[in-house]
Motif scaffolding. Sequence first.
Motif, mmCIF file in Angstrom:
data_model
loop_
_atom_site.group_PDB
_atom_site.id
_atom_site.type_symbol
_atom_site.label_atom_id
_atom_site.label_comp_id
_atom_site.label_asym_id
_atom_site.label_seq_id
_atom_site.Cartn_x
_atom_site.Cartn_y
_atom_site.Cartn_z
ATOM 1 N N GLY A 285 0.727 -1.540 0.189
ATOM 2 C CA GLY A 285 -0.260 0.175 -0.171
ATOM 3 C C GLY A 285 0.570 1.133 -0.208
ATOM 4 O O GLY A 285 2.178 1.189 0.436
ATOM 5 N N PRO A 286 0.415 2.751 -0.582
ATOM 6 C CA PRO A 286 1.005 3.396 -1.219
ATOM 7 C C PRO A 286 2.022 3.859 0.585
ATOM 8 O O PRO A 286 2.396 4.986 0.802
ATOM 9 N N GLN A 287 1.370 3.846 2.104
ATOM 10 C CA GLN A 287 1.303 3.990 3.307
ATOM 11 C C GLN A 287 2.589 2.800 3.883
ATOM 12 O O GLN A 287 2.771 3.281 5.138
ATOM 13 N N ALA A 288 2.760 1.794 3.889
ATOM 14 C CA ALA A 288 2.985 0.794 4.151
ATOM 15 C C ALA A 288 5.050 0.632 4.245
ATOM 16 O O ALA A 288 5.480 1.387 2.680
ATOM 17 N N LEU A 289 5.695 0.369 4.888
ATOM 18 C CA LEU A 289 6.830 0.073 4.949
ATOM 19 C C LEU A 289 7.170 -0.830 3.863
ATOM 20 O O LEU A 289 6.309 -2.345 4.204
ATOM 21 N N ALA A 290 7.071 -0.958 2.325
ATOM 22 C CA ALA A 290 6.975 -1.732 1.575
ATOM 23 C C ALA A 290 7.910 -3.316 1.815
ATOM 24 O O ALA A 290 8.533 -3.875 1.548
ATOM 25 N N THR A 291 9.658 -2.602 1.722
ATOM 26 C CA THR A 291 11.186 -3.136 2.015
ATOM 27 C C THR A 291 11.498 -3.414 2.989
ATOM 28 O O THR A 291 11.802 -1.766 2.704
ATOM 29 N N ILE A 292 12.436 -4.028 2.882
ATOM 30 C CA ILE A 292 13.917 -3.478 3.972
ATOM 31 C C ILE A 292 15.033 -4.052 3.174
ATOM 32 O O ILE A 292 14.656 -5.036 3.107
ATOM 33 N N ALA A 293 15.948 -3.169 2.522
ATOM 34 C CA ALA A 293 17.289 -4.194 1.694
ATOM 35 C C ALA A 293 18.345 -3.711 3.150
ATOM 36 O O ALA A 293 18.936 -2.682 3.511
ATOM 37 N N VAL A 294 18.861 -5.049 3.138
ATOM 38 C CA VAL A 294 20.304 -5.403 4.313
ATOM 39 C C VAL A 294 20.902 -5.409 3.139
ATOM 40 O O VAL A 294 21.809 -6.445 3.121
ATOM 41 N N VAL A 295 22.677 -4.331 3.230
ATOM 42 C CA VAL A 295 23.377 -4.378 2.785
ATOM 43 C C VAL A 295 24.428 -4.768 2.943
ATOM 44 O O VAL A 295 24.720 -4.587 4.335
ATOM 45 N N GLY A 296 25.499 -4.965 2.537
ATOM 46 C CA GLY A 296 26.955 -5.524 3.068
ATOM 47 C C GLY A 296 28.574 -4.322 2.417
ATOM 48 O O GLY A 296 29.654 -4.596 2.366
ATOM 49 N N THR A 297 27.875 -2.864 1.761
ATOM 50 C CA THR A 297 28.878 -2.154 2.428
ATOM 51 C C THR A 297 28.710 -0.919 2.378
ATOM 52 O O THR A 297 27.462 -0.419 3.402
ATOM 53 N N GLY A 298 29.153 0.051 2.812
ATOM 54 C CA GLY A 298 28.922 1.647 3.750
ATOM 55 C C GLY A 298 27.475 2.092 2.629
ATOM 56 O O GLY A 298 27.325 2.002 1.472
ATOM 57 N N LEU A 299 26.547 2.824 3.098
ATOM 58 C CA LEU A 299 25.065 3.205 3.073
ATOM 59 C C LEU A 299 25.395 4.847 1.518
ATOM 60 O O LEU A 299 24.508 5.264 0.625
ATOM 61 N N ASP A 300 26.870 4.480 1.736
ATOM 62 C CA ASP A 300 27.336 6.051 0.546
ATOM 63 C C ASP A 300 27.494 5.817 -0.612
ATOM 64 O O ASP A 300 27.712 6.132 -1.410
ATOM 65 N N ARG A 301 27.653 3.932 -1.008
ATOM 66 C CA ARG A 301 27.679 3.508 -2.112
ATOM 67 C C ARG A 301 26.713 2.239 -2.191
ATOM 68 O O ARG A 301 26.182 1.965 -1.258
ATOM 69 N N VAL A 302 26.124 2.205 -3.459
ATOM 70 C CA VAL A 302 25.319 1.245 -3.917
ATOM 71 C C VAL A 302 26.149 0.454 -4.697
ATOM 72 O O VAL A 302 27.057 -0.001 -5.652
ATOM 73 N N TYR A 303 25.601 -0.991 -4.284
ATOM 74 C CA TYR A 303 26.202 -2.241 -5.269
ATOM 75 C C TYR A 303 24.794 -3.662 -4.983
ATOM 76 O O TYR A 303 24.690 -4.027 -4.520
ATOM 77 N N PRO A 304 24.975 -3.933 -5.767
ATOM 78 C CA PRO A 304 25.157 -3.929 -6.553
ATOM 79 C C PRO A 304 25.246 -2.575 -8.263
ATOM 80 O O PRO A 304 24.007 -2.157 -7.784
ATOM 81 N N ARG A 305 26.002 -2.159 -8.911
ATOM 82 C CA ARG A 305 25.791 -0.551 -9.623
ATOM 83 C C ARG A 305 24.723 -0.660 -10.286
ATOM 84 O O ARG A 305 23.922 0.696 -10.438
ATOM 85 N N GLN A 306 24.276 -1.885 -11.044
ATOM 86 C CA GLN A 306 22.672 -1.744 -11.610
ATOM 87 C C GLN A 306 21.372 -1.712 -10.960
ATOM 88 O O GLN A 306 21.069 -1.406 -11.110
ATOM 89 N N HIS A 307 22.013 -1.655 -9.513
ATOM 90 C CA HIS A 307 20.304 -1.656 -8.220
ATOM 91 C C HIS A 307 20.517 0.235 -8.056
ATOM 92 O O HIS A 307 19.921 0.214 -7.063
ATOM 93 N N ARG A 308 21.343 0.917 -8.510
ATOM 94 C CA ARG A 308 21.041 2.356 -8.227
ATOM 95 C C ARG A 308 19.701 2.734 -8.582
ATOM 96 O O ARG A 308 19.181 3.132 -7.415
ATOM 97 N N GLU A 309 18.922 2.566 -9.321
ATOM 98 C CA GLU A 309 17.710 3.462 -9.792
ATOM 99 C C GLU A 309 16.627 2.823 -8.720
ATOM 100 O O GLU A 309 16.343 3.001 -7.499
#
Length: 382
Positions: free
Chosen positions: A179-203
Amino acid sequence: MVNTPEELGSWLRLSLTRGVGNESARKLLAAFGEPAQIFAQSESTLRQVVSATQARHLMSPPEGWAELTQDTWAWLQSHDNVNVSCAVLTLSDTDYPAPLLLIPDPPLMLYALGQTAALPSLNAEQCLAMVGSRNPTPQGQANAREFARSLASSGLTIVSGMALGVDGAAHDGAMLGAGPQALATIAVVGTGLDRVYPRQHRELAHRIAQRGLILSEYPLGTPPLNANFPKRNRLIAGLSQATLVVEAALQSGSLITAKQALEQGRDVLAIPGSIHSAQAKGCHALIKQGAKLVESAQDVLEELRMPDPFAHVPLALDAATAHTETEDELLSLLGHDPVGLDALQARCGWPTAQLQAQLLELELMGQVGRLPGGLFQRIGVG
């Protein structure tokens, strides 16, 4: 949440001190209180709680600590988008996600980007982990997206690792279904949050921040080191009441997540696949070991003892368009296991050109996927 540069600096110093891991840090916090009080102790006093080597390292700031503190504080102030915020939480914060306090090794610090106002109310009952292969079959990719979409529409928050393949499809499906107000998803990543990995997932990362949360236990600037990804899997499992494995080979990070879920007392569920698919063997092994076999979103909700708001909606992808009789016949001959062109031609007896043309048309319609090795696989049911 961290509110001052001084508070941030003391926690960063503790987390970065060489030889002092999460367990030793928790002992120090229990003995002396906040990190600033730890660093006010003498070396001899610290030796009563940790080893002599650790006590010696605690007496001087780690290399790069001051610069990282400055950069992290600037990062905390940098998000002026009213729809996205960032935060640094510590073990002493009341906003620290309660489910992670129950795992054996909770992170000393947790970095968050996205809908951070949701952090204080996070609970495992609202979250389901979905993990799987980075190189899924077309059916596995479709299953991940459709399971996530259906389960998110029932109110679940989908937790995954933002990797290629199943993870990305699960995040995407969750945002389609929530739903529009719901917390849809949580991504737990293995890098610092100042970078996106993999790069293909920037968007994708940008969309997750708008509709959910991106979490990391690693400080800013941390690159994608191989050792970090298996370690972060305990957080994916720990945030969730259960872990659903969509596709996984026998040697897979997804099985690490499933193992950690079991060690944390959480349920493990698995989707079966073709006996000929290497990506299904991990799921089959989990099922043999007692994981719940699920074939539909309804199965998942039943296992989690949640109401099913869409009992009449089939899980897997339905055919979006009508087929000709020839296309229906070819889909029937394909079955649901991967098959090569020669074997398929033996089943139907069609000329090669006709068979390839029909396969291409079904592929463009999203009903057939092309696998490595010249194999084809039907997507969905029907």
